[in-house]
Design an enzyme around this catalytic site. Structure first.
Site, PDB file in Angstrom:
ATOM      1  N   GLN A  71      29.404 -79.172 -13.715  1.00  0.00           N
ATOM      2  CA  GLN A  71      30.126 -80.449 -13.710  1.00  0.00           C
ATOM      3  C   GLN A  71      29.213 -81.638 -13.426  1.00  0.00           C
ATOM      4  OE1 GLN A  71      32.935 -81.929 -10.471  1.00  0.00           O
ATOM      5  NE2 GLN A  71      34.435 -81.232 -11.997  1.00  0.00           N
ATOM      6  N   CYS A 102      37.327 -86.700  -8.519  1.00  0.00           N
ATOM      7  CA  CYS A 102      36.819 -86.921  -7.163  1.00  0.00           C
ATOM      8  C   CYS A 102      37.418 -88.202  -6.578  1.00  0.00           C
ATOM      9  CB  CYS A 102      35.299 -87.013  -7.165  1.00  0.00           C
ATOM     10  SG  CYS A 102      34.619 -87.238  -5.498  1.00  0.00           S
ATOM     11  N   GLY A 203      45.843 -76.732  -7.375  1.00  0.00           N
ATOM     12  CA  GLY A 203      46.577 -77.372  -6.296  1.00  0.00           C
ATOM     13  C   GLY A 203      47.588 -76.457  -5.640  1.00  0.00           C
ATOM     14  N   ASP A 204      47.429 -76.231  -4.343  1.00  0.00           N
ATOM     15  CA  ASP A 204      48.360 -75.425  -3.536  1.00  0.00           C
ATOM     16  C   ASP A 204      48.418 -73.962  -3.952  1.00  0.00           C
ATOM     17  OD1 ASP A 204      48.874 -77.696  -2.144  1.00  0.00           O
ATOM     18  OD2 ASP A 204      50.907 -78.014  -2.902  1.00  0.00           O
ATOM     19  N   GLY A 226      40.455 -73.291  -5.039  1.00  0.00           N
ATOM     20  CA  GLY A 226      39.418 -74.045  -4.356  1.00  0.00           C
ATOM     21  C   GLY A 226      39.296 -73.669  -2.899  1.00  0.00           C
ATOM     22  N   ARG A 227      39.934 -74.468  -2.041  1.00  0.00           N
ATOM     23  CA  ARG A 227      39.764 -74.289  -0.592  1.00  0.00           C
ATOM     24  C   ARG A 227      40.212 -72.916  -0.094  1.00  0.00           C
ATOM     25  NH1 ARG A 227      42.948 -79.415   1.339  1.00  0.00           N
ATOM     26  NH2 ARG A 227      43.995 -79.008  -0.661  1.00  0.00           N
TER      27      ARG A 227
END
Length: 333
Positions: A71, A102, A203-204, A226-227
Protein backbone atom coordinates in the site's frame (compact mmCIF):
# COMPACT_ATOMS: atom_id res chain seq x y z
CA UNK A 1 -12.96 -17.41 -4.26
CA UNK A 2 -11.38 -13.97 -3.93
CA UNK A 3 -9.56 -12.97 -7.12
CA UNK A 4 -7.98 -9.59 -7.79
CA UNK A 5 -6.95 -9.13 -11.39
CA UNK A 6 -5.14 -12.36 -12.19
CA UNK A 7 -4.13 -12.93 -8.55
CA UNK A 8 -6.19 -15.70 -6.96
CA UNK A 9 -6.29 -16.19 -3.19
CA UNK A 10 -6.68 -19.53 -1.44
CA UNK A 11 -9.39 -18.08 0.79
CA UNK A 12 -11.20 -14.76 1.36
CA UNK A 13 -9.45 -13.85 4.63
CA UNK A 14 -7.27 -10.74 4.31
CA UNK A 15 -4.85 -9.18 6.81
CA UNK A 16 -5.44 -5.42 6.93
CA UNK A 17 -2.58 -2.97 6.28
CA UNK A 18 -1.91 -1.55 9.75
CA UNK A 19 0.61 1.28 10.10
CA UNK A 20 3.52 0.54 12.40
CA UNK A 21 2.58 -3.14 12.54
CA UNK A 22 2.46 -4.86 9.17
CA UNK A 23 6.15 -5.27 8.42
CA UNK A 24 7.51 -8.46 6.87
CA UNK A 25 8.05 -10.21 10.24
CA UNK A 26 4.41 -9.78 11.27
CA UNK A 27 3.01 -10.46 7.81
CA UNK A 28 4.92 -13.72 7.40
CA UNK A 29 3.79 -14.92 10.82
CA UNK A 30 0.16 -14.20 9.97
CA UNK A 31 0.56 -15.71 6.50
CA UNK A 32 1.67 -18.99 8.05
CA UNK A 33 -1.62 -19.06 9.92
CA UNK A 34 -3.44 -19.23 6.60
CA UNK A 35 -4.32 -15.70 5.44
CA UNK A 36 -5.37 -15.67 1.80
CA UNK A 37 -3.81 -12.22 1.31
CA UNK A 38 -1.58 -10.07 3.52
CA UNK A 39 -1.24 -6.31 3.15
CA UNK A 40 1.84 -4.25 3.94
CA UNK A 41 1.64 -1.12 6.07
CA UNK A 42 1.17 2.11 4.12
CA UNK A 43 4.28 3.64 2.57
CA UNK A 44 4.79 7.27 1.58
CA UNK A 45 4.98 7.93 -2.14
CA UNK A 46 7.47 10.73 -1.54
CA UNK A 47 9.63 8.43 0.58
CA UNK A 48 9.80 6.04 -2.36
CA UNK A 49 10.48 8.78 -4.91
CA UNK A 50 13.26 10.27 -2.75
CA UNK A 51 14.68 6.78 -2.04
CA UNK A 52 14.55 7.36 1.71
CA UNK A 53 16.50 4.56 3.38
CA UNK A 54 13.82 3.71 5.96
CA UNK A 55 11.16 3.73 3.26
CA UNK A 56 13.21 1.50 0.98
CA UNK A 57 13.58 -1.02 3.81
CA UNK A 58 9.78 -1.08 4.18
CA UNK A 59 9.51 -2.40 0.61
CA UNK A 60 11.10 -5.73 1.58
CA UNK A 61 8.86 -8.74 0.92
CA UNK A 62 9.66 -12.34 1.79
CA UNK A 63 8.53 -14.66 -1.02
CA UNK A 64 6.72 -16.78 1.58
CA UNK A 65 4.32 -13.89 2.24
CA UNK A 66 2.85 -13.91 -1.24
CA UNK A 67 0.32 -13.08 -2.49
CA UNK A 68 0.90 -9.65 -0.98
CA UNK A 69 -0.61 -6.21 -1.45
CA UNK A 70 1.73 -3.24 -0.97
CA UNK A 71 0.00 0.00 0.00
CA UNK A 72 1.15 3.50 -0.91
CA UNK A 73 -0.26 6.89 0.03
CA UNK A 74 0.07 10.42 -1.26
CA UNK A 75 -1.86 13.50 -2.32
CA UNK A 76 -0.12 14.50 -5.54
CA UNK A 77 -0.65 12.66 -8.80
CA UNK A 78 2.93 12.93 -10.08
CA UNK A 79 4.61 11.43 -7.01
CA UNK A 80 1.89 8.82 -6.53
CA UNK A 81 2.32 7.59 -10.10
CA UNK A 82 6.12 7.61 -9.83
CA UNK A 83 6.01 5.64 -6.58
CA UNK A 84 3.56 3.14 -8.05
CA UNK A 85 5.82 2.63 -11.07
CA UNK A 86 8.76 1.94 -8.76
CA UNK A 87 6.75 -0.62 -6.78
CA UNK A 88 5.55 -2.17 -10.02
CA UNK A 89 9.01 -2.54 -11.52
CA UNK A 90 11.24 -3.07 -8.48
CA UNK A 91 9.35 -5.14 -5.90
CA UNK A 92 7.83 -8.60 -5.79
CA UNK A 93 4.48 -7.31 -4.53
CA UNK A 94 1.48 -8.83 -6.32
CA UNK A 95 -0.92 -5.90 -5.89
CA UNK A 96 -0.51 -2.13 -5.56
CA UNK A 97 -3.01 -0.66 -3.09
CA UNK A 98 -3.77 3.04 -2.69
CA UNK A 99 -4.66 4.31 0.77
CA UNK A 100 -7.85 6.36 0.93
CA UNK A 101 -8.73 5.56 4.51
CA UNK A 102 -6.03 6.74 6.91
CA UNK A 103 -7.75 9.21 9.29
CA UNK A 104 -4.61 10.60 10.96
CA UNK A 105 -4.36 14.42 10.61
CA UNK A 106 -0.70 14.41 9.53
CA UNK A 107 -1.76 12.32 6.51
CA UNK A 108 -5.05 14.05 5.65
CA UNK A 109 -3.52 17.54 5.84
CA UNK A 110 -1.28 16.50 2.95
CA UNK A 111 -4.42 15.74 0.88
CA UNK A 112 -3.72 12.02 1.31
CA UNK A 113 -5.47 9.11 3.01
CA UNK A 114 -9.10 9.78 3.97
CA UNK A 115 -9.01 13.30 2.46
CA UNK A 116 -9.69 11.66 -0.94
CA UNK A 117 -13.10 10.55 0.30
CA UNK A 118 -14.51 14.04 -0.26
CA UNK A 119 -13.96 14.02 -4.04
CA UNK A 120 -14.94 11.11 -6.30
CA UNK A 121 -13.53 13.01 -9.28
CA UNK A 122 -10.07 13.15 -7.70
CA UNK A 123 -10.31 9.44 -6.94
CA UNK A 124 -10.99 8.72 -10.60
CA UNK A 125 -8.18 11.00 -11.74
CA UNK A 126 -5.57 9.58 -9.36
CA UNK A 127 -6.46 5.91 -9.72
CA UNK A 128 -6.70 6.07 -13.51
CA UNK A 129 -3.30 7.80 -13.67
CA UNK A 130 -1.71 4.98 -11.65
CA UNK A 131 -3.49 2.20 -13.55
CA UNK A 132 -2.22 3.59 -16.86
CA UNK A 133 1.41 3.30 -15.77
CA UNK A 134 1.65 -0.08 -14.01
CA UNK A 135 1.21 -3.76 -14.83
CA UNK A 136 0.22 -5.03 -11.38
CA UNK A 137 -3.46 -4.82 -10.41
CA UNK A 138 -4.36 -1.62 -8.55
CA UNK A 139 -6.77 -1.62 -5.61
CA UNK A 140 -8.03 0.94 -3.11
CA UNK A 141 -8.67 0.78 0.62
CA UNK A 142 -11.12 3.41 1.79
CA UNK A 143 -13.54 4.37 4.51
CA UNK A 144 -17.25 4.91 3.93
CA UNK A 145 -16.90 8.70 4.18
CA UNK A 146 -15.29 11.72 5.78
CA UNK A 147 -18.13 12.28 8.26
CA UNK A 148 -21.85 11.55 8.47
CA UNK A 149 -22.63 14.46 6.12
CA UNK A 150 -20.14 13.30 3.49
CA UNK A 151 -20.64 9.58 2.85
CA UNK A 152 -19.77 9.01 -0.82
CA UNK A 153 -18.78 5.36 -0.53
CA UNK A 154 -20.86 4.20 -3.51
CA UNK A 155 -19.72 7.03 -5.80
CA UNK A 156 -16.12 6.59 -4.66
CA UNK A 157 -16.14 2.85 -5.30
CA UNK A 158 -17.70 3.38 -8.70
CA UNK A 159 -14.98 5.92 -9.48
CA UNK A 160 -12.34 3.33 -8.59
CA UNK A 161 -13.98 0.79 -10.90
CA UNK A 162 -14.28 3.25 -13.81
CA UNK A 163 -10.62 4.16 -13.34
CA UNK A 164 -9.56 0.55 -13.78
CA UNK A 165 -9.13 -0.43 -10.14
CA UNK A 166 -9.43 -4.18 -9.61
CA UNK A 167 -10.89 -4.23 -6.08
CA UNK A 168 -12.04 -2.04 -3.20
CA UNK A 169 -11.59 -2.69 0.52
CA UNK A 170 -14.16 -0.73 2.53
CA UNK A 171 -13.97 0.09 6.23
CA UNK A 172 -17.49 0.82 7.46
CA UNK A 173 -16.53 3.87 9.49
CA UNK A 174 -16.06 7.55 8.67
CA UNK A 175 -12.81 9.43 9.07
CA UNK A 176 -14.32 11.33 12.03
CA UNK A 177 -15.14 8.06 13.80
CA UNK A 178 -11.51 6.95 13.65
CA UNK A 179 -11.79 3.48 15.28
CA UNK A 180 -14.67 4.29 17.61
CA UNK A 181 -18.35 3.46 17.37
CA UNK A 182 -19.81 0.73 15.23
CA UNK A 183 -18.88 -0.13 11.65
CA UNK A 184 -21.74 0.28 9.19
CA UNK A 185 -22.09 -2.99 7.31
CA UNK A 186 -25.13 -1.70 5.40
CA UNK A 187 -22.95 0.69 3.41
CA UNK A 188 -20.54 -2.15 2.70
CA UNK A 189 -23.44 -4.12 1.23
CA UNK A 190 -24.52 -1.09 -0.84
CA UNK A 191 -21.03 -0.71 -2.27
CA UNK A 192 -20.86 -4.43 -3.11
CA UNK A 193 -24.13 -4.12 -5.00
CA UNK A 194 -22.98 -1.00 -6.87
CA UNK A 195 -19.80 -2.35 -8.51
CA UNK A 196 -18.70 -5.49 -10.33
CA UNK A 197 -15.12 -5.55 -9.02
CA UNK A 198 -14.40 -7.51 -5.80
CA UNK A 199 -15.24 -5.76 -2.53
CA UNK A 200 -13.48 -6.64 0.74
CA UNK A 201 -15.36 -5.75 3.93
CA UNK A 202 -13.58 -4.29 6.95
CA UNK A 203 -14.70 -3.25 10.42
CA UNK A 204 -15.84 -4.98 13.63
CA UNK A 205 -14.65 -8.46 12.64
CA UNK A 206 -13.58 -9.69 16.07
CA UNK A 207 -14.38 -13.40 15.80
CA UNK A 208 -14.61 -16.10 13.13
CA UNK A 209 -18.39 -15.88 13.47
CA UNK A 210 -18.23 -12.14 12.69
CA UNK A 211 -16.32 -12.90 9.50
CA UNK A 212 -18.94 -15.37 8.31
CA UNK A 213 -21.73 -13.00 9.22
CA UNK A 214 -20.11 -10.19 7.24
CA UNK A 215 -19.75 -12.42 4.19
CA UNK A 216 -23.35 -13.61 4.50
CA UNK A 217 -24.97 -10.24 5.27
CA UNK A 218 -23.07 -8.03 2.83
CA UNK A 219 -22.17 -10.41 0.02
CA UNK A 220 -18.57 -9.19 -0.04
CA UNK A 221 -15.87 -11.22 -1.76
CA UNK A 222 -13.39 -11.02 1.09
CA UNK A 223 -13.23 -10.11 4.77
CA UNK A 224 -10.41 -7.98 6.16
CA UNK A 225 -9.14 -8.54 9.70
CA UNK A 226 -7.07 -5.87 11.42
CA UNK A 227 -6.81 -5.22 15.14
CA UNK A 228 -8.31 -8.63 16.03
CA UNK A 229 -5.14 -10.24 14.64
CA UNK A 230 -2.76 -8.24 16.85
CA UNK A 231 -1.03 -10.76 19.08
CA UNK A 232 -3.51 -13.33 17.81
CA UNK A 233 -2.66 -14.80 14.39
CA UNK A 234 -4.85 -17.72 15.54
CA UNK A 235 -7.77 -15.41 14.73
CA UNK A 236 -6.78 -15.76 11.08
CA UNK A 237 -6.40 -19.55 11.32
CA UNK A 238 -9.62 -20.01 13.26
CA UNK A 239 -11.52 -17.83 10.78
CA UNK A 240 -10.24 -19.75 7.75
CA UNK A 241 -11.13 -23.04 9.41
CA UNK A 242 -14.57 -21.82 10.46
CA UNK A 243 -15.39 -20.58 6.96
CA UNK A 244 -14.20 -23.82 5.37
CA UNK A 245 -15.54 -26.40 7.83
CA UNK A 246 -18.01 -24.66 10.12
CA UNK A 247 -15.94 -25.81 13.09
CA UNK A 248 -14.71 -23.36 15.70
CA UNK A 249 -11.16 -24.30 16.68
CA UNK A 250 -10.01 -23.93 20.28
CA UNK A 251 -7.97 -20.84 21.16
CA UNK A 252 -4.22 -21.31 21.72
CA UNK A 253 -2.58 -22.25 25.00
CA UNK A 254 -0.32 -19.79 26.80
CA UNK A 255 2.74 -21.79 25.68
CA UNK A 256 1.59 -21.63 22.05
CA UNK A 257 1.12 -17.88 22.32
CA UNK A 258 4.59 -17.33 23.74
CA UNK A 259 6.28 -19.66 21.24
CA UNK A 260 4.83 -17.67 18.34
CA UNK A 261 5.61 -14.39 20.08
CA UNK A 262 9.29 -15.42 20.29
CA UNK A 263 9.29 -16.55 16.65
CA UNK A 264 7.85 -13.14 15.71
CA UNK A 265 10.55 -11.45 17.81
CA UNK A 266 13.37 -13.35 16.11
CA UNK A 267 12.01 -12.47 12.68
CA UNK A 268 11.81 -8.82 13.68
CA UNK A 269 15.43 -8.92 14.90
CA UNK A 270 16.54 -10.38 11.57
CA UNK A 271 14.63 -7.61 9.82
CA UNK A 272 15.64 -4.57 11.90
CA UNK A 273 18.43 -5.49 14.42
CA UNK A 274 18.02 -6.43 18.07
CA UNK A 275 17.83 -2.97 19.65
CA UNK A 276 15.07 -1.67 17.38
CA UNK A 277 13.22 -5.00 17.25
CA UNK A 278 13.03 -5.50 21.02
CA UNK A 279 11.68 -2.00 21.57
CA UNK A 280 9.12 -2.48 18.80
CA UNK A 281 8.21 -5.92 20.12
CA UNK A 282 7.11 -4.57 23.49
CA UNK A 283 3.66 -3.62 22.15
CA UNK A 284 3.34 -6.93 20.32
CA UNK A 285 4.24 -8.87 23.47
CA UNK A 286 1.48 -7.05 25.33
CA UNK A 287 -0.96 -8.06 22.58
CA UNK A 288 0.16 -11.70 22.70
CA UNK A 289 -0.34 -11.70 26.46
CA UNK A 290 -3.85 -10.25 26.34
CA UNK A 291 -6.13 -12.49 28.33
CA UNK A 292 -3.26 -14.39 29.98
CA UNK A 293 -3.60 -14.52 33.75
CA UNK A 294 -0.83 -12.56 35.47
CA UNK A 295 0.16 -10.54 32.42
CA UNK A 296 -0.24 -7.26 34.29
CA UNK A 297 2.60 -8.21 36.62
CA UNK A 298 5.11 -8.47 33.76
CA UNK A 299 3.95 -5.56 31.60
CA UNK A 300 6.27 -3.03 33.21
CA UNK A 301 9.20 -5.42 32.99
CA UNK A 302 8.52 -5.98 29.28
CA UNK A 303 8.46 -2.22 28.66
CA UNK A 304 11.96 -1.94 30.12
CA UNK A 305 13.47 -4.75 28.04
CA UNK A 306 16.37 -3.88 25.76
CA UNK A 307 17.63 -7.35 24.78
CA UNK A 308 16.14 -10.45 23.23
CA UNK A 309 17.30 -12.73 26.04
CA UNK A 310 15.76 -10.53 28.72
CA UNK A 311 12.40 -10.42 26.93
CA UNK A 312 12.40 -14.16 26.24
CA UNK A 313 13.22 -14.90 29.89
CA UNK A 314 10.30 -12.78 31.10
CA UNK A 315 7.92 -14.45 28.68
CA UNK A 316 9.05 -17.99 29.50
CA UNK A 317 8.92 -17.33 33.24
CA UNK A 318 5.32 -16.17 32.88
CA UNK A 319 4.42 -19.35 30.99
CA UNK A 320 5.94 -21.52 33.73
CA UNK A 321 4.05 -19.57 36.37
CA UNK A 322 0.73 -19.91 34.54
CA UNK A 323 1.24 -23.62 33.84
CA UNK A 324 2.12 -24.33 37.48
CA UNK A 325 -1.05 -22.57 38.64
CA UNK A 326 -3.12 -24.52 36.12
CA UNK A 327 -1.60 -27.80 37.35
CA UNK A 328 -2.37 -26.91 40.96
CA UNK A 329 -5.96 -26.04 40.10
CA UNK A 330 -6.34 -29.32 38.22
CA UNK A 331 -5.13 -31.26 41.24
CA UNK A 332 -7.39 -29.36 43.63
CA UNK A 333 -10.32 -29.71 41.21
Amino acid sequence: MLKIGDIEMKNPVVLAPMAGVCNSAFRLTVKEFGAGLVCAEMISDKGIVLKNKKTMNMLYIDEREKPLSLQIFGGEKETLVEAAKFVDQNTNADIIDINMGCPVPKITKCDAGAKWLLDPNKIYEMVSAVVAEVEKPVTVKMRMGWDEEHIFAVKNAQAVERAGGKAVALHGRTRVQMYEGTANWDIIREVKQSVTIPVIGNGDVQTPQDAKRMLDETGVDGVMIGRAALGDPWMIYRTVQYLETGKLMAPPSVREKIDVCILHLDRLIALKNEHIAVREMRKHAAWYLKGVRGNASVRNAINECDTRDHLVTILNDLVIEVEEKEQCQAIVG
